[in-house]
Scaffold this active site. Structure first.
Site, short mmCIF file in Angstrom:
data_model
loop_
_atom_site.label_atom_id
_atom_site.label_comp_id
_atom_site.label_asym_id
_atom_site.label_seq_id
_atom_site.Cartn_x
_atom_site.Cartn_y
_atom_site.Cartn_z
N TYR A 1 17.99 -5.00 16.29
CA TYR A 1 17.37 -3.98 15.47
C TYR A 1 16.44 -3.09 16.29
CZ TYR A 1 14.30 -1.67 12.15
OH TYR A 1 13.59 -0.72 11.47
N HIS B 1 9.35 10.61 12.33
CA HIS B 1 8.30 9.85 11.66
C HIS B 1 6.93 10.55 11.71
CE1 HIS B 1 11.35 6.89 11.47
NE2 HIS B 1 10.57 5.85 11.27
N ASN C 1 5.31 0.68 15.54
CA ASN C 1 5.48 -0.39 14.55
C ASN C 1 4.30 -1.35 14.64
OD1 ASN C 1 6.78 -1.73 12.52
ND2 ASN C 1 8.68 -2.05 13.65
N TYR D 1 -34.28 -8.64 -11.50
CA TYR D 1 -33.17 -9.09 -10.66
C TYR D 1 -33.00 -8.26 -9.38
CZ TYR D 1 -31.33 -11.99 -14.51
OH TYR D 1 -31.16 -12.93 -15.49
N ARG E 1 -35.68 -9.87 -7.21
CA ARG E 1 -35.64 -11.33 -7.11
C ARG E 1 -34.29 -11.84 -6.58
NH1 ARG E 1 -35.30 -14.71 -12.31
NH2 ARG E 1 -35.99 -12.73 -13.18
N PHE F 1 4.47 -6.60 10.96
CA PHE F 1 3.90 -5.26 10.75
C PHE F 1 3.29 -5.11 9.36
CE2 PHE F 1 8.54 -5.20 10.05
CZ PHE F 1 8.53 -5.12 8.66
N GLU G 1 12.86 -1.60 2.45
CA GLU G 1 11.44 -1.95 2.60
C GLU G 1 10.82 -1.89 1.21
OE1 GLU G 1 10.30 0.88 5.59
OE2 GLU G 1 11.71 0.02 7.05
#
Length: 504
Positions: A58, A88, A200, A283, A286, A332, A417
């Protein structure tokens, strides 16, 4: 704080968050260890052997994502890598600031230095030189799903290595080829597996987490000094921070926060004994150790998780030179970082939530016993009235940003994916929450100092230092003036760490 390094040596195994900050914000140079270079060479030899043998692997001899069943052979194996980067590099939105870009580059170098990715030595050293010579790729912030790594952001980083895209050098925006030429570098040509190896990974989200973590720690430590000032201004009861109380609920963060409050208040003449003015405080005073302490514990968990990720292999496929195995998996996937970012955002936002409540007590005369809105001539002057509005507005914004991005997932690549982390979105939101929290703390810092000016007596060791630091740049508010510059100065003091780590 730890002494800043003058050089960071990367071997993929022991990079610390403090070193990432030094590289990102102080341009500390980096170099690879000789052991890392040897591992990179061995890993590359595996890739070249697979290409020669035309094995089906791959991303090396196949396409990507849904195209993983398309074979790529011969010269096209190299061309495939450049096509990958160009296709990309499709991010959108405002570019990341320089410190995020530098952190991203350093983290990707460190991951590749582990020797499991098959990149060539000369390609990795080219990225090292870009970082050291100040070539900072323009990387849009939007576009990563946080699984298959941070593909779009890292592709924009790699574009400049090819002489494409854009980068800044010494503040100048240049075309990628011109940016390289400016510092004496030439574009490279990617070979088999290298494009995939470079993009990646989880480095965009992890880079932002490193920076946000450091800033969160500054915010936390500052918050405890500033909260101590508010305690003094309101004649608070430090007995609530007694160690024996916190030993019986032994959360480490709670114990540490109580300890620091007492250290900051040591020597103070502005606090009161239990039962002297009141039996117990509200609060927001404290319960500071319980609230801040929970944030402190969260920060420690996230710090450990992110440090682990900084030294992880987040590539695919992963090459194991010792066994000869090539394993396609999912390292990844950014889920660990997505959870960490969402968790930290919630924890840091609580510092702002409780700070705003303390500011309200400072400015409200029914709660403070001080002049209304901390001005001596109320009516003619509004004093700190609207600063509390601003704090409330920012706190409300944080609540929207704290919705976790990690619970979302949109399938991609034709459902190949089909589950993603949205971790980079989580990290981007986190950085905004941290910046907002520091703004809210700046408002309390300024209001606490103003309230202290209405009282008498010695301040504590830490609070006295913080008060003097503020007053060295911002004078007491005697009558109404434009508040924005004062708030900005107080914010900058906190950002710079001027009131953090003073105990250390």
């Amino acid at each position: 704080m730890n002494k800043q390094p003058v050089l960071v040596k990367l071997d993929g195994n022991q990079l610390r968050i403090e070193e990432v900050i030094s590289i990102a914000r102080r341009s500390t140079p980096i170099e690879l260890t000789s052991e890392a270079i040897e591992k990179v060479r061995q890993s590359r030899a595996m890739v070249e052997k697979m290409v020669d043998e035309q094995r089906v692997v791959y991303g090396i001899t196949t396409g990507f994502g849904k195209f993983s069943d398309v074979m790529i052979q011969g010269e096209d194996a190299a061309r495939l890598q450049e096509n990958l980067i160009m296709s990309h590099a499709c991010g959108m939105g405002e570019p990341y600031p320089t410190d995020v870009v530098r952190a991203m580059m350093a983290l990707r170098i460190n991951a590749l230095a582990k020797g499991f990715s098959g990149i060539r030595e000369e390609t990795l050293l080219h990225l090292v030189e870009m970082c050291n010579r100040g070539v900072h790729p323009v990387i849009p912030q939007q576009g990563s799903l946080g699984a298959s790594g941070d593909l779009a952001p890292l592709a924009h980083m790699v574009l400049v290595m090819l002489g494409k895209g854009q980068a800044t050098v010494n503040g100048k925006l240049l075309a990628g080829s011109d940016a390289l030429r400016e510092v004496g570098l030439a574009p490279i040509r990617l070979q088999a597996k290298e494009g995939l190896a470079l993009i990646n990974g989880t480095q965009a989200m992890t880079a932002q987490l490193c920076l946000a973590l450091f800033d969160s720690r500054v915010a936390l430590e500052s918050a405890e000094v500033i909260a101590s000032m508010t305690i003094e201004a309101l004649r608070g009861i430090p007995k609530a921070f007694d160690p024996q109380l916190h030993l019986v609920r032994p959360h480490p963060g709670q114990q540490e926060s109580a300890k620091r409050l007492l250290q900051h208040l040591a020597g103070s003449e502005r606090t009161t004994a239990q039962g002297e003015l009141r039996v117990q405080d509200p609060y927001s005073l404290r319960c500071i150790p319980q609230v801040h302490g929970a944030t402190r514990d969260t920060l420690e968990y996230v710090w450990t998780t992110v440090t682990r990720e900084c030294n992880s292999v987040t590539d695919n496929p992963v090459l194991f030179t010792e066994t000869g195995d090539i394993i396609s998996g999912g390292n990844f996937h950014g889920q660990p970082m997505a959870f960490a970012a969402d968790f930290l955002a919630i924890a840091v936002a609580e510092l702002a939530n409780i700070s705003e409540r303390r500011t309200e007590r400072l400015v409200n005369p029914q709660l403070s016993g001080l002049p209304g809105f901390l001005t001596e001539n109320g009516g003619l002057h509004s004093g700190f009235m609207i600063t509390q509005y601003v704090a409330a507005s920012i706190v409300s914004e944080n609540k929207v940003l704290c919705h976790p991005a990690s619970v979302d997932s949109i399938p991609s690549s034709a459902n190949q994916e089909d589950h993603v982390s949205m971790g980079t979105t989580s990290a981007r939101k986190l950085r905004t929450v941290v910046a907002n929290t520091i703004k809210v703390l700046a408002i309390e810092y300024l209001a606490a100092a103003q309230a202290i000016d209405f009282g008498t007596g010695e301040l504590g060791v830490g609070t006295g230092y913080a008060y003097q630091k503020l007053r060295s740049v911002i004078s007491r508010l005697q009558e109404d003036r434009e508040m924005h510059p004062d708030l900005t100065k107080a914010e900058e003091l906190i950002q710079q760490g001027a009131v953090a780590f003073i105990v250390e």
